[in-house]
Design a protein around this motif. Structure first.
Motif, PDB file in Angstrom:
ATOM      1  N   ILE A   1       0.417  14.038   2.982  1.00 26.57           N
ATOM      2  CA  ILE A   1       0.604  12.589   3.138  1.00 26.57           C
ATOM      3  C   ILE A   1      -0.457  11.890   2.291  1.00 26.57           C
ATOM      4  O   ILE A   1      -1.654  12.009   2.556  1.00 26.57           O
ATOM      5  N   VAL A   2      -0.012  11.190   1.257  1.00 24.36           N
ATOM      6  CA  VAL A   2      -0.914  10.465   0.364  1.00 24.36           C
ATOM      7  C   VAL A   2      -1.047   9.029   0.858  1.00 24.36           C
ATOM      8  O   VAL A   2      -0.043   8.329   1.041  1.00 24.36           O
ATOM      9  N   ILE A   3      -2.288   8.589   1.089  1.00 24.90           N
ATOM     10  CA  ILE A   3      -2.559   7.209   1.505  1.00 24.90           C
ATOM     11  C   ILE A   3      -3.472   6.566   0.468  1.00 24.90           C
ATOM     12  O   ILE A   3      -4.611   7.005   0.269  1.00 24.90           O
TER      13      ILE A   3
ATOM     14  N   THR B   1       0.856  -1.178   0.000  1.00 28.75           N
ATOM     15  CA  THR B   1       0.000   0.000   0.000  1.00 28.75           C
ATOM     16  C   THR B   1       0.893   1.230   0.000  1.00 28.75           C
ATOM     17  O   THR B   1       2.113   1.128   0.096  1.00 28.75           O
ATOM     18  N   ILE B   2       0.280   2.389  -0.141  1.00 29.16           N
ATOM     19  CA  ILE B   2       1.027   3.642  -0.249  1.00 29.16           C
ATOM     20  C   ILE B   2       0.725   4.523   0.950  1.00 29.16           C
ATOM     21  O   ILE B   2      -0.442   4.856   1.207  1.00 29.16           O
ATOM     22  N   VAL B   3       1.752   4.885   1.684  1.00 29.60           N
ATOM     23  CA  VAL B   3       1.687   5.943   2.694  1.00 29.60           C
ATOM     24  C   VAL B   3       2.920   6.797   2.442  1.00 29.60           C
ATOM     25  O   VAL B   3       4.020   6.489   2.912  1.00 29.60           O
TER      26      VAL B   3
ATOM     27  N   HIS C   1       3.367   6.324  -7.495  1.00 29.85           N
ATOM     28  CA  HIS C   1       3.487   4.938  -7.070  1.00 29.85           C
ATOM     29  C   HIS C   1       4.648   4.703  -6.108  1.00 29.85           C
ATOM     30  O   HIS C   1       5.032   3.562  -5.855  1.00 29.85           O
ATOM     31  N   ASP C   2       5.181   5.773  -5.523  1.00 31.98           N
ATOM     32  CA  ASP C   2       6.163   5.614  -4.448  1.00 31.98           C
ATOM     33  C   ASP C   2       5.418   5.127  -3.214  1.00 31.98           C
ATOM     34  O   ASP C   2       4.460   5.764  -2.765  1.00 31.98           O
ATOM     35  N   ARG C   3       5.837   3.995  -2.669  1.00 31.56           N
ATOM     36  CA  ARG C   3       5.128   3.408  -1.514  1.00 31.56           C
ATOM     37  C   ARG C   3       5.333   4.211  -0.243  1.00 31.56           C
ATOM     38  O   ARG C   3       4.543   4.095   0.692  1.00 31.56           O
ATOM     39  N   GLY C   4       6.375   5.030  -0.185  1.00 28.71           N
ATOM     40  CA  GLY C   4       6.646   5.823   1.008  1.00 28.71           C
ATOM     41  C   GLY C   4       7.488   5.065   2.011  1.00 28.71           C
ATOM     42  O   GLY C   4       7.429   3.831   2.109  1.00 28.71           O
ATOM     43  N   SER C   5       8.287   5.801   2.759  1.00 30.52           N
ATOM     44  CA  SER C   5       9.128   5.187   3.778  1.00 30.52           C
ATOM     45  C   SER C   5       9.561   6.236   4.787  1.00 30.52           C
ATOM     46  O   SER C   5       9.557   7.437   4.497  1.00 30.52           O
TER      47      SER C   5
END
Length: 417
Positions: A261-263, A236-238, A248-252
């Motif tokens: 903040i895109v969820i 998922t993406i946060v 499409h960066d999943r975030g870290s």
């Protein structure tokens, strides 16, 4: 043809009723019409249940490849391993289920090797139903196709994706399964929003229970919530700040205040296989005037695109409406600049069902929308200097508009409610 080598044996197949887990009630008339017009005896799928067409047509799931044959009269026939035979006989939405042992599969493998033994077994299965010619999906295994041709069976590729087109129009049962998946999705989104809303701010990052609130930690809570609601997801993406500017960066890493903040959560029901999809963008604190403006423009584009959805319009029309709003606000789109790296840099939406991305397309080449199409509406605006904004709902197309399968508020400021 293709059965000269076969020693006659009793057929071992049974009539099977529809599974309670996959009660799609699929209308395969378009596939039958294609088979008749193409002059072929059947349509063969050779894959496991991760292939959505296989799962849809067979009404059955298995982790290893099995074969589904649709004959010109509309009959659906399965060839499965002995391990799956009992379950397929009771669960599959098929007219017959045959185990490989009916064609001496193990002996054929012992004598000819795994590949040749499998091909000979499939050829015998086809011959047993009078099938000398087949159409296959474009992703059909090349080795299987070549092997069947060597056994005297004509194999032609069905290039248009007829089963995928059939799947695009959902039955009432399918719509209800997607709605249930989206309800689970909403519970997961609420948990993520609560974590962000109730975190403390310390040294420029969000903190919960004395530990940094990271993208990974929020994703873990999302996954746990989904499991409790019968759903799962691979990822998922946060994505916070500049990470969110890549759709499409999943975030870290740690989440930060005063940043977008895109969820984006896209779970699949573990029992039925139907996906859901939803995106919200939050900011804990003040992300700045430009970020807030981008959020409002994205929201206006999202609302305008929703308002354009109805049977008879095209996906291209709906995408154009979203582009109109964003371009009027002074941001680039791929329509205004095909080479842009910032602005609205993806399509407005896509079909959702047994695949997370399927027909129809809400994009520049998107075709006509029909009642029963389930689509996402998800415009966004992106720039690493500001962050990313995306808002996404899942809707079903109706004659006069749409029914929103998403019941979740749209707001930049997160709350714990």
């Amino acid at each position: 043809m293709g059965s000269r080598w076969l020693v006659p044996i009793p057929r071992d197949y049974v009539a099977a009723g529809p599974t309670p887990d996959m009660n799609v009630d699929a209308d395969l008339s378009a596939l039958r019409e294609y088979l008749a017009s193409a002059g072929v005896d059947g349509y063969l799928i050779d894959d496991d249940a991760e292939d959505a067409d296989q799962r849809y047509v067979s009404g059955f799931t298995a982790p290893d490849p099995y074969q589904t044959l649709v004959t010109r009269d509309g009959g659906v026939h399965l060839l499965v391993s002995g391990l799956e035979y009992g379950r397929a006989s009771t669960d599959a939405d098929a007219d017959s289920v045959t185990r490989r042992a009916a064609y001496d599969y193990q002996e054929l493998v012992a004598d000819h090797g795994q590949y040749e033994g499998t091909v000979r077994t499939i050829a015998a299965f086809l011959a047993d139903r009078g099938v000398d010619s087949i159409a296959v999906p474009h992703a059909f295994p090349t080795g299987t196709a070549d092997g069947l041709r060597e056994r005297g069976i004509d194999v032609a590729v069905e290039r248009e994706g007829i089963v995928a087109d059939i799947r695009a129009t959902k039955t009432d049962w399918e719509i209800e399964q997607i709605r249930e998946s989206q309800r689970a999705n909403q519970a997961a989104m609420a948990r993520a929003e609560e974590l962000i809303a109730t975190a403390d701010v310390e040294d420029g990052i969000l903190v919960r229970d004395g530990e940094p609130l990271t993208s990974e930690r929020v994703k873990e809570e999302i996954e746990v919530t989904l499991l409790r609601h019968g759903c799962a997801l691979d990822e998922t993406i946060v994505a916070c700040g500049a990470d969110g500017a890549d759709p499409h960066d999943r975030g870290s890493g740690p989440l930060e205040p005063d940043e977008l903040i895109v969820i984006d959560i896209f779970p699949r029901d573990k029992e039925t296989g139907y996906f859901a999809d939803m995106t919200r963008t939050f900011a804990r604190g003040d992300p700045g005037a430009e970020a807030r403006r981008r959020y409002e423009v994205t929201r206006e584009a999202y609302e305008a695109a929703l308002g354009a959805v109805e049977a008879g319009v095209t996906g291209a029309d709906v995408h154009g409406v979203a582009c109109d709003v964003i371009e009027r606000a002074g941001y680039e789109t791929l329509r205004s600049d095909p080479n842009t790296d910032t602005g609205f840099i993806h399509s407005t939406g896509h079909g959702v069902g047994l695949d997370i991305h399927e027909q129809p397309s809400v994009a520049p080449a998107g075709g006509e929308l029909e009642p029963g199409h389930v689509i996402s509406i998800e415009p966004g605006i992106y720039d690493p200097a500001v962050g990313g904004v995306r808002i996404e709902d899942l809707v079903v197309v109706t004659e006069n508009g749409y029914e929103n399968l998403t019941d979740y508020r749209v707001a930049l400021e997160p709350t714990a409610d």
